[in-house]
Design a protein around this motif. Sequence first.
Motif, mmCIF file in Angstrom:
data_model
loop_
_atom_site.group_PDB
_atom_site.id
_atom_site.type_symbol
_atom_site.label_atom_id
_atom_site.label_comp_id
_atom_site.label_asym_id
_atom_site.label_seq_id
_atom_site.Cartn_x
_atom_site.Cartn_y
_atom_site.Cartn_z
ATOM 1 N N HIS A 32 0.816 -1.214 0.000
ATOM 2 C CA HIS A 32 0.000 0.000 0.000
ATOM 3 C C HIS A 32 0.851 1.266 0.000
ATOM 4 N N HIS A 35 -2.953 -0.650 -6.302
ATOM 5 C CA HIS A 35 -4.329 -0.194 -6.156
ATOM 6 C C HIS A 35 -5.374 -1.303 -6.255
ATOM 7 N N TRP A 65 -7.972 -4.052 -5.729
ATOM 8 C CA TRP A 65 -8.645 -4.637 -4.568
ATOM 9 C C TRP A 65 -8.402 -6.140 -4.486
ATOM 10 N N TYR A 117 -5.737 -6.915 -2.061
ATOM 11 C CA TYR A 117 -5.914 -6.620 -0.645
ATOM 12 C C TYR A 117 -6.986 -7.478 0.033
ATOM 13 N N LEU A 176 -3.631 2.500 6.512
ATOM 14 C CA LEU A 176 -3.963 3.111 5.226
ATOM 15 C C LEU A 176 -3.185 4.412 5.027
ATOM 16 N N PRO A 191 -6.006 7.877 -0.138
ATOM 17 C CA PRO A 191 -6.500 6.493 -0.076
ATOM 18 C C PRO A 191 -7.304 6.200 1.179
ATOM 19 N N ILE A 249 -10.945 4.687 0.489
ATOM 20 C CA ILE A 249 -11.222 3.308 0.899
ATOM 21 C C ILE A 249 -12.266 3.269 2.004
#
Length: 430
Positions: free
Chosen positions: A214, A220, A222, A225, A254, A266, A270
């Motif tokens: 991150h 980036h 998803w 993650y 984050l 971010p 997020i």
Amino acid sequence: MPRSNGTARTFLGRLPLPERTTVADALRAETVGGIMLLAAAATALVWANTPWKSSYETVREFHFGLPAFGLDLSVAHWTADGLLAIFFFVAGAELKRELAVGELRDPKTATVPVVAALSGMAVPALVYGIISTSAGGTWNGWAVPMATDIAFALGVLAVIDTHLPSALRAFLLTLAIVDDLGAIIVIALFFTSTINLPALGGAVLGLGLFFYLHHRRQVHGWYWYLPLAAVIWGLTHASGVHATVAGVAMGLLLRVAKDRTTGQRPVERIAHLARPFSAGLAVPLFALFAAGVSVSGATLSTVVTGPEPLGVALGLFVGKTAGVFGGACLAIRFTRAQLGPDLALADVFALAVLTGIGFTVSLLIGELAYPNPAAQEQIKTAVLLGSLTAALVAAVLLRLRNSHYRQLYEAEATADTIDGGCDNPPRSNG
């Protein structure tokens, strides 16, 4: 009130535009979540007190998962350990943003809500301990009345509010963020019995990989993650630490700095994406399978006569009010922080009563503190009664304050109309 040589900071004054936008976005989502949370809790109570109670217990205790990985959990367990991790992820992200670029980045500005939040956790625990031990009870449930349910509290505030200062909402949101962090620390430190060090080490390595992807690589997708988050959560659960700690840890990791490509932070983007899942899915489902207590005359009488349930109920209603209001007054009295010129301590007191709504985290800690099902029923009933009392009294106080500000608004509007008429008299035909 003029500031003295530029050192005093006004607390609960008008927020800058970025802060107002952030608070408004969070409030909109949490208000909807509060309504859904209320509906889920009501459904659970009705379901658990009807002839179909056995079906509620059957669904609640139904097990599924991955037995090979030690994840054959009940529905109630999945909602408490799994879905609530999303709730605490959002809480961690909001805290990270506030610490980096929000209200909490300036110690002078953050003093009042932080002191109020800390006092609002310590005093309820003390009230619980005094009441429980003086009547022959234990300290087992000292942490149950510590936490404020932000979704419920904001839902009540939204129903009442038409003219209340928006800074009151900012205060409640900031206080609740600190409150949630305190609850996570309490769960991690006091409700972890055994530690599986290899699993805990794996979770820490997973968090390190999360940070690397991150922050260093700025990946980036998803699809990187979500699987990593599931692994971190599973290892945290296997370690013996309550799995929701994984959620708040990832939220705190984050990145706050703006992306060079998108220009967005971010942590904000997020959290904005995750908040609907938290407020609209995770918290209501937890409430559905945690609030289903069988309410009877015997159960209600136990709340009044039992030392530990009574300590929980009064800890929420009396302890949270005294703690939050007293902490705010002490911070204002002994620091440079001040109330905004348009606000009064009566507003803070009404908000302090509102923080006695302790539902989601209180029920979670109640389950951890009282493994016995019968004791859980009593503690959950105490949480519901204490929270309901706080909500009703706060609604009355906030409505009175709302009427006060509405009268001020109407008086100002009338004065502006009169002044406008005097400044622009009608012209004659000549």
